[in-house]
Design an enzyme around this catalytic site. Structure first.
Site, short mmCIF file in Angstrom:
data_model
loop_
_atom_site.label_atom_id
_atom_site.label_comp_id
_atom_site.label_asym_id
_atom_site.label_seq_id
_atom_site.Cartn_x
_atom_site.Cartn_y
_atom_site.Cartn_z
N HIS A 1 0.87 -1.20 0.00
CA HIS A 1 0.00 0.00 0.00
C HIS A 1 0.89 1.23 0.00
O HIS A 1 1.32 1.71 1.06
CB HIS A 1 -0.91 -0.05 1.23
CG HIS A 1 -1.90 1.08 1.32
ND1 HIS A 1 -3.03 1.03 2.11
CD2 HIS A 1 -1.94 2.30 0.71
CE1 HIS A 1 -3.69 2.17 2.00
NE2 HIS A 1 -3.05 2.96 1.15
N HIS B 1 1.30 4.89 -2.40
CA HIS B 1 0.92 5.74 -3.54
C HIS B 1 2.19 6.42 -4.02
O HIS B 1 2.81 7.17 -3.25
CB HIS B 1 -0.10 6.80 -3.10
CG HIS B 1 -1.33 6.20 -2.49
ND1 HIS B 1 -2.47 5.97 -3.20
CD2 HIS B 1 -1.59 5.76 -1.22
CE1 HIS B 1 -3.39 5.42 -2.41
NE2 HIS B 1 -2.88 5.28 -1.20
N HIS C 1 -9.49 1.08 -1.07
CA HIS C 1 -9.44 1.70 0.24
C HIS C 1 -10.84 1.59 0.85
O HIS C 1 -11.84 1.91 0.17
CB HIS C 1 -9.09 3.18 0.13
CG HIS C 1 -7.64 3.46 -0.14
ND1 HIS C 1 -6.96 2.90 -1.18
CD2 HIS C 1 -6.75 4.25 0.52
CE1 HIS C 1 -5.71 3.33 -1.15
NE2 HIS C 1 -5.56 4.15 -0.14
N GLU D 1 -11.13 3.37 6.25
CA GLU D 1 -10.08 4.27 6.76
C GLU D 1 -10.83 5.36 7.53
O GLU D 1 -10.73 5.44 8.74
CB GLU D 1 -9.29 4.85 5.58
CG GLU D 1 -8.21 5.86 5.97
CD GLU D 1 -7.55 6.54 4.75
OE1 GLU D 1 -8.13 6.51 3.66
OE2 GLU D 1 -6.44 7.11 4.93
N ASP E 1 1.85 4.03 2.83
CA ASP E 1 0.80 4.87 2.23
C ASP E 1 1.41 6.03 1.42
O ASP E 1 1.61 5.88 0.22
CB ASP E 1 -0.16 5.38 3.31
CG ASP E 1 -1.56 5.69 2.81
OD1 ASP E 1 -1.84 5.41 1.63
OD2 ASP E 1 -2.38 6.21 3.60
N ASP E 2 1.69 7.14 2.08
CA ASP E 2 2.26 8.33 1.42
C ASP E 2 3.44 8.81 2.25
O ASP E 2 3.32 9.78 3.01
CB ASP E 2 1.19 9.43 1.33
CG ASP E 2 -0.03 8.96 0.56
OD1 ASP E 2 0.03 8.91 -0.67
OD2 ASP E 2 -1.04 8.59 1.22
N1 ADE Z 1 -4.60 8.74 -1.84
C1 ADE Z 1 -3.36 8.78 -1.36
N2 ADE Z 1 -3.34 8.36 -0.09
C2 ADE Z 1 -4.61 8.06 0.25
C3 ADE Z 1 -5.24 7.57 1.43
N3 ADE Z 1 -4.56 7.31 2.56
N4 ADE Z 1 -6.57 7.39 1.41
C4 ADE Z 1 -7.26 7.66 0.31
N5 ADE Z 1 -6.72 8.11 -0.81
C5 ADE Z 1 -5.40 8.31 -0.86
ZN ZN Z 2 -3.69 4.80 0.63
#
Ligand code: ADE
Ligand code: ZN
Length: 331
Positions: A15, A17, A195, A198, A276-277
């Site tokens: 996971h 991005h 997703h 969350e 994630d990011d």
């Molecule tokens: N796009 C990038 N990160 C995300 C996240 N944590 N949840 C939803 N969309 C995303």
């Molecule tokens: Zn994500």
């Protein structure tokens, strides 16, 4: 020492991005190169702006940041830097999400980002044997029609993708909105992820499973609110790709000590740890592992189990999964 085990063991990341791995220094460099105006005047100011109240407040800056990605070399650089990080963190296999609509909506064509991504992926494979898959993710705040159009534009590149995914603003954009485009992807043999849970309710997890037919759930931490769902996830060993630092930065949990990942692991859910990011949330995969370990405590067996889960939940062929799991079991 368990911190050394966390760093040195082979892991998969499921996971991530790629647009969320854009570090402030590269963002500033590319903004200058393409004369894109950003509301930051230094790398420090970018980092200071990364204080989020919820998912949407992050997404606003994430889409703004992505606006500096223009030519093929920008996309190559972005991917290359992430793959170098995989090498450093012993992430031997990664399944990387990208958002075509974040780029096509700005007039960037498919060839530009796909060529940049695949060139970096190929170079990392040749140089140190890095294994990488791509996941094409639809932006759920946009319409079903736009997702269908994106899928049609992607057709010449689908052989380069392993799966489709669903991301962006969760609340108010339920999975069933994308049933048709997921069905099309499924008919072509693509795997499916979404997703869910969350910020959105457990029903979004149910509908991702029952309507979209996903193979795993991204995040999913709100499953604890529905005991029937918990039982289902355990019985069917549905993987959850959990992102601990992300959940703290986006206020899904107040602090890491409040995070439920160890509780989920103790209930025998197939949870994995992911970044994630990473450039927005303060860390890559090993940072996420170490943060969970330091705040919640993990035994050696739990650390190994989390890494085994990352391979078992991956889309690798069975023989590769077995190879990595055997190596982990011998540590
Ligand atoms: N796009 C990038 N990160 C995300 C996240 N944590 N949840 C939803 N969309 C995303
Ligand atoms: Zn994500």
């Amino acid at each position: 020492m368990l911190e050394n085990l966390i760093k040195s063991m082979p892991k998969a990341e499921l996971h991530l991005h790629i647009e969320g791995s854009l570090e402030p220094d590269l963002m500033m460099e590319l903004a200058k190169k393409h004369q894109v105006t950003l509301p930051y005047s230094s790398v420090e100011e970018v980092a200071e702006a990364y204080q989020f109240d919820n998912l949407q407040s992050f997404l606003d800056l994430y889409y703004l940041g992505a606006s500096v990605l223009v030519d093929e070399n920008d996309f190559f650089q972005l991917m290359w830097r992430y793959l170098l990080k995989c090498k450093e963190d012993n992430v031997v296999h990664c399944e990387i999400m990208f958002d075509p609509q974040t780029h096509t909506q700005r007039g960037i064509d498919y060839a530009t980002f796909m060529n940049g991504f695949t060139r970096a992926i190929q170079k990392a494979k040749e140089e140190w044997g890095q294994s990488s898959y791509l996941i094409l993710s639809f932006l759920r705040h946009l319409s079903e029609e736009q997702a269908l159009e994106t899928f049609e534009q992607a057709r010449p590149y689908l052989h380069l993708c392993k799966a489709v995914g669903l991301d962006s603003s969760e609340k108010g954009n339920p999975p069933e909105k994308f049933a048709r485009v997921f069905e099309k992807a499924s008919n072509l043999g693509l795997k499916k992820v979404a997703h869910a849970g969350e910020e959105g309710p457990p029903d979004y997890i149910w509908n991702s499973l029952n309507i979209l037919g996903v193979d795993r759930i991204d995040h999913g931490v709100r499953c604890v609110e529905d005991s029937e769902l918990m039982a289902y996830l355990i019985e069917h060993q549905i993987p959850l790709t959990v992102c601990p630092l992300s959940n703290i930065k986006l206020c899904v949990f107040d602090t890491m000590s409040d995070h439920n990942i160890v509780e989920l692991l103790n209930h025998n859910l197939k949870v994995t740890i992911n970044a994630d990011d990473p450039s927005y949330f303060g860390g890559y995969l090993n940072d996420n592992f170490l943060s969970v370990y330091r705040s919640l405590g993990l035994s050696k067996d739990q650390i190994i189990q989390l890494a085994i889960n990352s391979f078992e939940a991956s889309f690798l062929p069975e023989s590769n999964k077995q190879y990595w799991c055997q190596r982990l079991n011998s540590l």
